[in-house]
Structures are given as C-alpha cells and as structure tokens.
Design an enzyme around this catalytic site. Structure first.
Site, mmCIF file in Angstrom:
data_model
loop_
_atom_site.group_PDB
_atom_site.id
_atom_site.type_symbol
_atom_site.label_atom_id
_atom_site.label_comp_id
_atom_site.label_asym_id
_atom_site.label_seq_id
_atom_site.Cartn_x
_atom_site.Cartn_y
_atom_site.Cartn_z
ATOM 1 N N LEU A 33 49.472 91.821 77.436
ATOM 2 C CA LEU A 33 50.537 92.813 77.567
ATOM 3 C C LEU A 33 50.117 94.168 77.010
ATOM 4 O O LEU A 33 50.963 95.012 76.705
ATOM 5 C CB LEU A 33 51.808 92.323 76.866
ATOM 6 N N GLY A 34 48.799 94.379 76.905
ATOM 7 C CA GLY A 34 48.319 95.677 76.437
ATOM 8 C C GLY A 34 48.802 96.019 75.047
ATOM 9 O O GLY A 34 49.155 97.163 74.755
ATOM 10 N N ARG A 35 48.844 95.019 74.158
ATOM 11 C CA ARG A 35 49.292 95.183 72.764
ATOM 12 C C ARG A 35 50.693 95.806 72.709
ATOM 13 O O ARG A 35 50.997 96.602 71.825
ATOM 14 C CB ARG A 35 48.283 96.008 71.966
ATOM 15 N N GLY A 36 51.528 95.416 73.673
ATOM 16 C CA GLY A 36 52.920 95.868 73.714
ATOM 17 C C GLY A 36 53.206 96.904 74.773
ATOM 18 O O GLY A 36 54.345 97.053 75.212
ATOM 19 N N PHE A 37 52.197 97.646 75.197
ATOM 20 C CA PHE A 37 52.401 98.730 76.158
ATOM 21 C C PHE A 37 53.067 98.242 77.442
ATOM 22 O O PHE A 37 54.041 98.825 77.928
ATOM 23 C CB PHE A 37 51.057 99.394 76.466
ATOM 24 N N TYR B 233 42.255 85.747 61.147
ATOM 25 C CA TYR B 233 43.643 86.175 61.152
ATOM 26 C C TYR B 233 44.311 85.901 59.806
ATOM 27 O O TYR B 233 44.514 84.753 59.411
ATOM 28 C CB TYR B 233 44.417 85.476 62.268
ATOM 29 N N SER C 119 45.526 89.821 74.555
ATOM 30 C CA SER C 119 46.272 91.080 74.717
ATOM 31 C C SER C 119 46.668 91.311 76.177
ATOM 32 O O SER C 119 46.462 92.399 76.718
ATOM 33 C CB SER C 119 45.465 92.267 74.173
ATOM 34 N N HIS D 167 33.666 84.167 67.417
ATOM 35 C CA HIS D 167 34.643 85.251 67.505
ATOM 36 C C HIS D 167 34.004 86.577 67.909
ATOM 37 O O HIS D 167 34.567 87.341 68.703
ATOM 38 C CB HIS D 167 35.360 85.390 66.153
#
Length: 337
Positions: free
Chosen positions: A211-215, A64, A209, A130
């Site tokens: 939250l579905g990468r924001g979705f 990252y 993820s 990873h």
C-alpha cells in the site's frame, strides 16, 4: 469489473510447499518503523483477528523492534502454531541499539537460534536473509542457511531486497522459496527483472509495503504529522514537496476505486494480485478495521482494462521522489530504473 467470492472459496497461493491465503500479514509495524507502536493489548488483538480472518502467513523479522516483534508473535500465536505459516528474517538485527547488517555464516546461525527462542517454535517455515551483506558472498550466506534446513530448524529459504541475478546465484546453492521485495503501484522496480526471474525459477514473490507505506490507502494526507521515529521521515517520496506532487495522482486513482466498487487500499491489493499468480502481498496495519478492509480485497477481481489503466495512472515515471535515501540505497541490491 468486480467479482465477489464466497467465504468458502478464499483465494490461495503457493509459497513453496505451503498453500496460503493470497494476502498475508506483515507484522513489522506492530513493533517497529512507524513511530510509537501500539500497546501490547492492541497488537495481540490484531494478530488474533488476523488468524480469525483467515490469514495463515505471518511475516516478522529479528530486526523489528530489535526482537520485540518476534517475541510478540511468539507469545500470541505459538498456541495456534499449526494454523499458519511462519516467516522470519536474519542477517539484519539490532546490536547495541543500532541496526547492523551481518551475513556471516556464524551470525546467521546465531540469529536463527535467537529467533526460534523468541518465536517459541521448533522450526521457522520460511527463513529469509533480510539484507545481503555485500562483504560476504551470497553463496556463503545461503550455504549457512541451507545448513539450518538440514538441521531441521528451518523448512525453506528466502531472500529480501535482492536482484534477479543475486536470486539466481543463491538458488544455485539451495532452492529459494520466496523473494521479498517492495512492490506496489508506486514502486515498480520488480517489473525490471525479479518478477520474471521468480516466475521462471518457481519462486514466490512476497510483496512488502503493497500500500505504498500508507500512500495508496488514500488516507495519508498530512506527512507533517509523522512521529519523530517514523522511518518515512527519511524517505524522499514523503518529503513535503514530493508528497504534495504524489497526492495529485490520487484523484484519478480514487475515481477508479469508486468505479470498481472498492476502497483505494483494496484496489492496490487487487492490482497486485492481478499482476501474477506467484505474488503474495503482505500489508501491515495496527487497526483491525484496516485489516478487515485489506482482507476483503480477496473478493475484488479486476479486469485487464482496469489493470492497464492503473498501470498508466501511477508508475515510476509519475511518482515524485526516490524510494530510499542515498545511504539506505547502498544497502540494497534490487534493480533500479
């Protein structure tokens, strides 16, 4: 359909020997992945707010920001090291400005030393591979990581983006404490085999993820506004035609959130928590307001009927577009529908 717990009864879950708040923090997007990262002051405030809100599992990685995220976490949180569990990852790093997967034993040991220095700590509580470097037997990579445990540099081991079969092979070499794979209403691949494998082996499932990468927050409506380096630009589900189809799933989903009395983000996290006691979601955010919203999902309890309705509303048969593009898909080992 919703229950509220008092601040003194924050739900906890086990990650190996660690007893942590049931929702952790994924630190990636403070330095990486979704366009220009926030300023150092904003990122520092977010990490300290998380600590104050009861977050006690922070998840980072050498990849990252090509080390910048570990440096951030180390600088801000090392004075508070006794208050949280620290997870990081090696085996996928930045080399000469490019992302490189390298699971050779000597590389993993060097990655760990570099991470310890950046994180300003003597030991990493949970150290993940990873990505599995398929040129190297998983047994060899995990064997090198087991050496790190014996040397006292790492307390427990984890894997990321691997299948149930690979998890079992690795677990036979050294106990695996956590498997970190993507899991949410719109990414259901763990339900094929890895959730059950984790349950049977006593391995925690860390859901990235969630939250579905924001979705699933319901707040991401216009994908054309993504910044040039936002990794979602390469993900088929976020291509305009696919995303337009996926947005149609949110109307009924929003109605359920309203019925339950929570936000859409909280509903997504509560659904995950209801899917198994061994699941620990790690949402990420750059916003303290969103962080507070996410952590408040700990007070949302869903009954079985709501969980079943959500399972039907958003699943692998209804989502348009694949999770990764073809090139990225070759790098992972998780089961696919």
């Amino acid at each position: 359909m919703t229950n509220t717990t008092s601040p003194t009864s924050t739900p906890k879950r086990r990650i190996g020997p660690f007893n942590v708040t049931a929702i952790g923090l994924g630190c990636m997007n403070l330095s990486h992945a979704y366009g220009v990262p926030p300023s150092a002051d904003v990122a520092e405030a977010l990490l300290l707010a998380a600590l104050d809100l009861g977050v006690d599992y922070f998840d980072t990685a050498a990849l990252y920001g090509f080390g910048a995220n570990e440096e951030l976490v180390g600088r801000v949180l090392s004075p508070h090291r006794s208050r949280f569990m620290l997870g990081s990852k090696g085996g996928m790093t930045g080399v000469d400005g490019k992302r490189v997967i390298d699971g050779r034993p000597e590389t993993l040991k060097r990655n760990c030393e570099d991470s310890l220095r950046r994180l300003r700590t003597d030991v990493i509580d949970l150290y993940y591979l990873h990505r599995w470097d398929k040129r190297v037997p998983i047994e060899d990579s995990v064997g090198a990581m087991a050496d790190l445990v014996r040397e006292g540099k790492v307390r427990t081991l984890g894997l990321s983006e691997v299948s149930a079969d690979t998890l079992r092979r690795a677990h036979a070499v050294h106990p695996i404490t956590a498997l970190q794979n993507e899991y949410s209403l719109w990414t259901r691949n763990p339900e094929i085999a890895s959730l059950d494998a984790c349950r049977s082996l006593g391995v925690a499932f860390v859901a990235f993820s969630p939250l579905g990468r924001g979705f699933l927050s319901g707040k991401l409506r216009d994908v054309s506004s993504f910044e040039p380096k936002d990794i979602r630009r390469t993900m088929p589900r976020f291509e305009p035609s696919h995303y337009a189809a996926n947005l149609k799933l949110l109307d009924a989903y929003a109605s359920v959130a309203q019925e339950v009395g929570c936000t859409q983000a909280q509903l997504a996290l509560a659904w995950l928590l209801a899917k198994g006691e061994h699941i620990v979601p790690i949402p990420g955010t750059t916003s303290v307001a969103h962080l507070r919203e996410d952590m408040a999902a700990l007070r949302v309890s869903l009954d079985a009927d709501i969980v079943d309705r959500l399972d039907t509303l958003i699943n692998q048969n209804r989502v348009s577009g694949s999770r990764y593009n073809a090139a990225t898909q070759t790098e992972i080992d998780t089961e696919e529908f």
